[in-house]
Design an enzyme around this catalytic site. Sequence first.
Site, PDB file in Angstrom:
ATOM      1  N   GLY A   1       0.804  -1.228   0.000  1.00 33.96           N
ATOM      2  CA  GLY A   1       0.000   0.000   0.000  1.00 33.96           C
ATOM      3  C   GLY A   1       0.831   1.270   0.000  1.00 33.96           C
ATOM      4  O   GLY A   1       0.296   2.372  -0.103  1.00 33.96           O
TER       5      GLY A   1
ATOM      6  N   LYS B   1      -6.295   0.743 -13.759  1.00 32.73           N
ATOM      7  CA  LYS B   1      -7.710   1.082 -13.647  1.00 32.73           C
ATOM      8  C   LYS B   1      -8.168   0.669 -12.244  1.00 32.73           C
ATOM      9  O   LYS B   1      -7.836  -0.410 -11.770  1.00 32.73           O
ATOM     10  CB  LYS B   1      -8.497   0.310 -14.715  1.00 32.73           C
ATOM     11  CG  LYS B   1     -10.007   0.401 -14.590  1.00 32.73           C
ATOM     12  CD  LYS B   1     -10.538   1.751 -15.015  1.00 32.73           C
ATOM     13  CE  LYS B   1     -12.021   1.875 -14.677  1.00 32.73           C
ATOM     14  NZ  LYS B   1     -12.408   3.258 -14.358  1.00 32.73           N
TER      15      LYS B   1
ATOM     16  N   ASN C   1       4.074 -10.735  -4.235  1.00 33.96           N
ATOM     17  CA  ASN C   1       4.906 -10.329  -3.110  1.00 33.96           C
ATOM     18  C   ASN C   1       6.008 -11.356  -2.963  1.00 33.96           C
ATOM     19  O   ASN C   1       5.750 -12.505  -2.622  1.00 33.96           O
ATOM     20  CB  ASN C   1       4.094 -10.212  -1.837  1.00 33.96           C
ATOM     21  CG  ASN C   1       3.114  -9.039  -1.901  1.00 33.96           C
ATOM     22  OD1 ASN C   1       1.985  -9.156  -1.473  1.00 33.96           O
ATOM     23  ND2 ASN C   1       3.534  -7.926  -2.467  1.00 33.96           N
TER      24      ASN C   1
ATOM     25  N   ARG D   1       8.209 -12.388  -0.971  1.00 34.28           N
ATOM     26  CA  ARG D   1       8.718 -12.462   0.394  1.00 34.28           C
ATOM     27  C   ARG D   1       7.717 -13.213   1.263  1.00 34.28           C
ATOM     28  O   ARG D   1       6.634 -13.546   0.811  1.00 34.28           O
ATOM     29  CB  ARG D   1       8.860 -11.050   0.955  1.00 34.28           C
ATOM     30  CG  ARG D   1       7.541 -10.293   0.824  1.00 34.28           C
ATOM     31  CD  ARG D   1       7.517  -9.000   1.566  1.00 34.28           C
ATOM     32  NE  ARG D   1       6.581  -8.061   1.011  1.00 34.28           N
ATOM     33  CZ  ARG D   1       5.282  -8.006   1.257  1.00 34.28           C
ATOM     34  NH1 ARG D   1       4.734  -8.893   2.062  1.00 34.28           N
ATOM     35  NH2 ARG D   1       4.510  -7.091   0.704  1.00 34.28           N
TER      36      ARG D   1
END
Lengths: 500, 179
Positions: free
Chosen positions: A168, A204, A293, A295
């Site tokens: 984020g 989008k 991700n 990790r």
Amino acid sequence: MNKKINKILVANRGEIAVRIIRTCKELGISTVAIYSEVDQNAYHVRMADECYSVGAAPVRESYLNQNKIIEIAMRSNVTAIHPGYGFLSENPGFVELVNNNDLIFIGPGADAIRLMGDKTAARELASSLGIPIVPGTTKPLSSVDEAIEVANKLTYPILLKASGGGGGKGMRIINSDAELASGMRASQSEAESAFNDNRIYIEKYIENPRHIEVQILADNYGNVIHLGERECSIQRRHQKIVEESPSPFINEPIREKLTQTAIRLVKHSGYTNAGTVEFIFDQEKNFYYLEMNTRLQVEHPVTEMRIGFDIVREQISIAEGKPLTITQKDILFRGHAIECRIYAEDPANNFYPSTGRIHSIKSPQGLGVREDCGVQDGDEITTYYDPIISKLIAWGNTRDEARLRMIAALQDYELFGVRNNIALCIWIMNHQVYSEGIIDTNFLHRYFKPEMIEKYPDEILSIAAITIHKTEKDFAIESSAKPRGNCRSTWKNNLTDYMR
Amino acid sequence: MKSKAKFIFFTGDKKIELIQEASALRVDGKIYCIDIFRNSSGACTITNGNKTFRLYCKKVSETEYDIWIKHHVLRLTVEDQKTTLINKYKKNVNFGALNTSVKAPMPGLITRIEVKIGEIVQPGQGLLVLEAMKMENEIRSSSNCIIKEIKVSDRMTVEKDQELFIIESLNSNLSNHGN
């Protein structure tokens, strides 16, 4: 490439460092913690066998200080470095630096991180494999003009996202041309400070999406398995608060298609070790590849609780060059698990982070309850790092059993001294819409108002007032107010007047 | 000589009235028999009749207290007799424009100041950007006002509740409770 790992430097802090050290202890592996100036007495430091100062409080000078971390690794004679999540976990340059010093990086190789960790390159790869991606750019933005052109082609609202990493950080919803320039500036500077990489791209914005991800494990011999999905649709500021597995939204055929898509992508990227492939679902149950991700993820305990299998332990084994210790058919999914992230922040005040000293932290206990916590009594929450304090996970035979167990655990959770989101988590768990599993990433935005957690029972209010009254009289309350010379508080004067 | 003393507490808009009588405490008309035990961490155990609570109390200013009790965190403001009088007076007098301050909602580092002295800002307009815990947080104006004074500078670290701006509200309907 087979090399036994007998000592690990954990290049992280807080709950994830504690969690990794815990597994190391189980395996008889020695641990080395690093700490910044303000973390000298932190829980992860106390847990580790050895600890070394890594620099001043700001992350750039401490937990992102690659050369210093390598120097400590060499000095303390470790075999491997575990990066945890955040910080250097998705930095391919750091992986190379680790490898060039004959150390093992517990995680994927630098090339796989470069490919999959670079959000734009990964979008290009997924697209080339015929995996649907969220419409947008597959190259980083070069100018505001280009952004305006792309945004208008996609039609607003659009999302600005960081190419360099997830979580984020750097993400912004943009609704018009007017917001784009300042939004880009903010995203770029946030991305720069979080990932040392200011490249951003456009996607989008999908309305009312559900966020569902697949945990995978891959070894160096081409074996890739999945550990099921997690739904992480309850978010604020594009950061997750509640995660669960399985997702109440998808059925077995969709689950099969989703997990196989994740495995296909991972196989093609040459990825190894633990990772998570994130997807966005629209309301018609179409899914789009979002990002990978590269990790260990914050919410990995949700998966561990369902399958009774330690992901960090397998990460270490893979990094030692061993093949996966399990096959797909060995993985048995059982029941339902929910995780609530306990943050030092004030949901009643814009979710602003809060700081302070923890005066009492007492974790809930009992069957099916797990807590991964990064602090203890007396620890200080500072402004320098992520506001996550702990993760509370509840397991049950059914979703509802897990949910009710979570409510009981949250109500039992004592966390004094910093403002936190426990009341919010209780509110979410009790919400009818949540209990029915009809969630999307706008859940909080749509249903939550601060006053909903500010309704206090009369008894609570009365006891609060009486406590202030009595303690002011009988004890000196610990005060963060700055003393003003000899001036006594009006409250005290008042009491003295009355007592005369 | 008075035999009773009255104390008023506020949390948000809710008013709590505590009366100290000769040997009892009465809150909102109800008598409470409360025992407080303090333990080493600073937290308290409170017994109220047949119920027990754990609680932590922290004084944040001369008149404000934060209370942690169960999963709730509440801020109580104590109002003494002097403040009661001032507020009564405030309600009856029209001050016209009034200078108030914008305070930092959290501790952090100021990375950008977006307004100038004398500037008229609209509700929702950004005033400054405060970086805390790796996130940039834009502090926005909650009212239509003029920036009278800027109390901070770029790259400055601020504490929670530190004054950032002095503003003059341009709205006529002033709230008269709290700051």
